[in-house]
Write a protein that holds these residues in place. Structure first.
Motif, PDB file in Angstrom:
ATOM      1  N   GLN A   8       0.843  -1.190   0.000  1.00  0.00           N
ATOM      2  CA  GLN A   8       0.000   0.000   0.000  1.00  0.00           C
ATOM      3  C   GLN A   8       0.879   1.240   0.000  1.00  0.00           C
ATOM      4  OE1 GLN A   8      -3.414   0.121   0.120  1.00  0.00           O
ATOM      5  NE2 GLN A   8      -3.692   2.316   0.497  1.00  0.00           N
ATOM      6  N   THR A   9       0.570   2.179  -0.876  1.00  0.00           N
ATOM      7  CA  THR A   9       1.324   3.428  -0.970  1.00  0.00           C
ATOM      8  C   THR A   9       0.762   4.471  -0.009  1.00  0.00           C
ATOM      9  OG1 THR A   9       1.714   3.029  -3.318  1.00  0.00           O
ATOM     10  CG2 THR A   9       2.062   5.276  -2.511  1.00  0.00           C
ATOM     11  N   ILE A  57       4.254  -3.304  -7.246  1.00  0.00           N
ATOM     12  CA  ILE A  57       2.812  -3.215  -7.442  1.00  0.00           C
ATOM     13  C   ILE A  57       2.281  -2.412  -6.261  1.00  0.00           C
ATOM     14  CG2 ILE A  57       0.624  -4.455  -7.596  1.00  0.00           C
ATOM     15  CD1 ILE A  57       2.098  -6.806  -8.795  1.00  0.00           C
ATOM     16  N   ALA A  58       1.837  -1.186  -6.543  1.00  0.00           N
ATOM     17  CA  ALA A  58       1.462  -0.272  -5.472  1.00  0.00           C
ATOM     18  C   ALA A  58       0.180   0.471  -5.840  1.00  0.00           C
ATOM     19  CB  ALA A  58       2.590   0.737  -5.218  1.00  0.00           C
ATOM     20  N   THR A  59      -0.561   0.851  -4.826  1.00  0.00           N
ATOM     21  CA  THR A  59      -1.767   1.639  -5.047  1.00  0.00           C
ATOM     22  C   THR A  59      -1.381   3.047  -5.495  1.00  0.00           C
ATOM     23  OG1 THR A  59      -1.762   2.114  -2.661  1.00  0.00           O
ATOM     24  CG2 THR A  59      -3.204   0.348  -3.428  1.00  0.00           C
ATOM     25  N   VAL A  60      -2.058   3.529  -6.530  1.00  0.00           N
ATOM     26  CA  VAL A  60      -1.793   4.867  -7.072  1.00  0.00           C
ATOM     27  C   VAL A  60      -3.127   5.511  -7.452  1.00  0.00           C
ATOM     28  CG1 VAL A  60      -0.636   6.225  -8.859  1.00  0.00           C
ATOM     29  CG2 VAL A  60       0.464   4.151  -7.978  1.00  0.00           C
ATOM     30  N   HIS A  81       3.946  -0.653 -11.173  1.00  0.00           N
ATOM     31  CA  HIS A  81       2.789  -1.250 -11.823  1.00  0.00           C
ATOM     32  C   HIS A  81       1.588  -0.836 -10.982  1.00  0.00           C
ATOM     33  CE1 HIS A  81       5.654  -3.665 -14.134  1.00  0.00           C
ATOM     34  NE2 HIS A  81       6.288  -3.808 -12.985  1.00  0.00           N
ATOM     35  N   PRO A  82       0.931   0.279 -11.350  1.00  0.00           N
ATOM     36  CA  PRO A  82      -0.071   0.868 -10.463  1.00  0.00           C
ATOM     37  C   PRO A  82      -1.346   0.047 -10.365  1.00  0.00           C
ATOM     38  CG  PRO A  82       0.029   2.062 -12.537  1.00  0.00           C
ATOM     39  CD  PRO A  82       1.140   1.074 -12.569  1.00  0.00           C
ATOM     40  N   SER A  88      -5.339   9.121  -2.834  1.00  0.00           N
ATOM     41  CA  SER A  88      -4.071   8.712  -2.233  1.00  0.00           C
ATOM     42  C   SER A  88      -4.212   8.581  -0.725  1.00  0.00           C
ATOM     43  CB  SER A  88      -2.975   9.735  -2.559  1.00  0.00           C
ATOM     44  OG  SER A  88      -2.678   9.732  -3.936  1.00  0.00           O
ATOM     45  N   SER A  89      -3.373   7.748  -0.143  1.00  0.00           N
ATOM     46  CA  SER A  89      -3.368   7.530   1.304  1.00  0.00           C
ATOM     47  C   SER A  89      -2.295   8.383   1.954  1.00  0.00           C
ATOM     48  CB  SER A  89      -3.131   6.052   1.619  1.00  0.00           C
ATOM     49  OG  SER A  89      -4.177   5.253   1.089  1.00  0.00           O
TER      50      SER A  89
END
Length: 297
Positions: A8-9, A57-60, A81-82, A88-89
């Protein structure tokens, strides 16, 4: 791809203050830092800073914080690799006296399925339990392909028990022990039962309690950093994970004791700097830490 990190980003806002205002009060912090955040994400940045640029692989989100994060990854050569989310967090972090208070604002409602990647050439996977569907998918694929799988067990996730079946190296926090009502020693037994080849519990200034390939329980004392030099412990565990993944990739002949000793020096550098980016060490920084604190471990 040499390594894949899944998590998680966050954008972290870290600030130093001796007073938290309430009501209509206002107060000026003495220092602050803004950087990337998230367990596996920060670990990936650490690996990149040390010299091996991973895939993530991250949240975007399609907002200005999301674009800030992508600028950060481009700076470090990280291939993102969004996995799209709406917003956004954010994490607001207040370090004080060797601890840190955190307020998180998180969006983990994924708009699309996780991306499907070609793992050719990949030698290590590191997950933190966020994006549980992606974590278990890639952990199973990597285990079957003989690719090292690593878990940052910072807290109990929805499929932690199931995920551990496919994890080679599980390093967990004392918080997970508390959530599962296990002592650190009992946690090691649990990790062995789940099939982990290497397992450990990070205990801050009390060091690492872990077991090696022979299932023998060992301890790795922490470096004794003077209290006055401990500025920000947030992210130290993430740096530890990123550093041992780098060490594993760079020095495959090293023992896990050597990998963890290297990672411990990286984490020791981190706690003396404010924010995740300032706390990312270079190889030269790790050498300096090891030389300075070698006699105190």
């Amino acid at each position: 791809m040499q390594a894949l990190f899944i998590g998680q980003t966050y954008i972290d806002v870290t600030f130093i203050t001796d007073h938290m205002p309430t009501g209509d009060e206002k107060h000026v912090a003495s220092d602050y830092a803004v950087s990337f955040g998230g367990n596996a994400v920060t670990a990936a940045f650490c690996c990149a800073k040390l010299g091996i640029e991973p895939d993530v692989i991250a949240t975007v989100a399609n907002d200005w914080l999301g674009r800030m994060f992508q600028d950060m990854t481009a700076k470090y050569g990280i291939s993102v690799h969004p996995r799209k989310v709406k917003t956004s967090s954010l994490s607001f972090i207040m370090p004080k006296d060797g601890k840190r208070a955190i307020v998180r604002c998180r969006d983990d409602e994924h708009i699309h399925p996780y991306p499907v990647l070609n793992l050719g050439g990949c030698r290590a996977l590191h997950v933190d339990g966020h994006q549980p569907d992606a974590a278990i998918h890639y952990a199973q694929l990597c285990r079957e392909a003989g690719i090292l799988t690593s878990l940052d067990g910072g807290g109990l996730r929805s499929n932690t028990h199931e995920l551990l079946e496919f994890i080679d190296v599980a390093i967990v926090a004392e918080r997970l022990c508390e959530q599962m009502n296990l002592s650190p020693e009992a946690m090691l037994d649990y990790l062995k039962d789940r099939g982990c080849k290497i397992g450990g519990v990070t205990r801050g200034e009390r060091g690492l309690l872990w077991f090696d390939e022979t299932r023998q329980t060992r301890t790795l004392p922490a470096f004794k950093v003077p209290h006055a030099r401990v500025l920000d412990t947030n992210g130290a565990g993430d740096v530890f994970h990123g550093a041992y993944i780098y060490s594993y990739l760079s020095h495959p002949s090293w023992s896990w004791n050597e990998h963890f000793h290297f990672a411990q020096a990286a984490a020791t550098f981190k706690i003396q700097h404010l924010g995740n980016e300032a706390g990312l060490p270079t190889l030269a920084d790790i050498d300096v830490v090891q030389q300075e604190f070698a006699a105190t471990a």
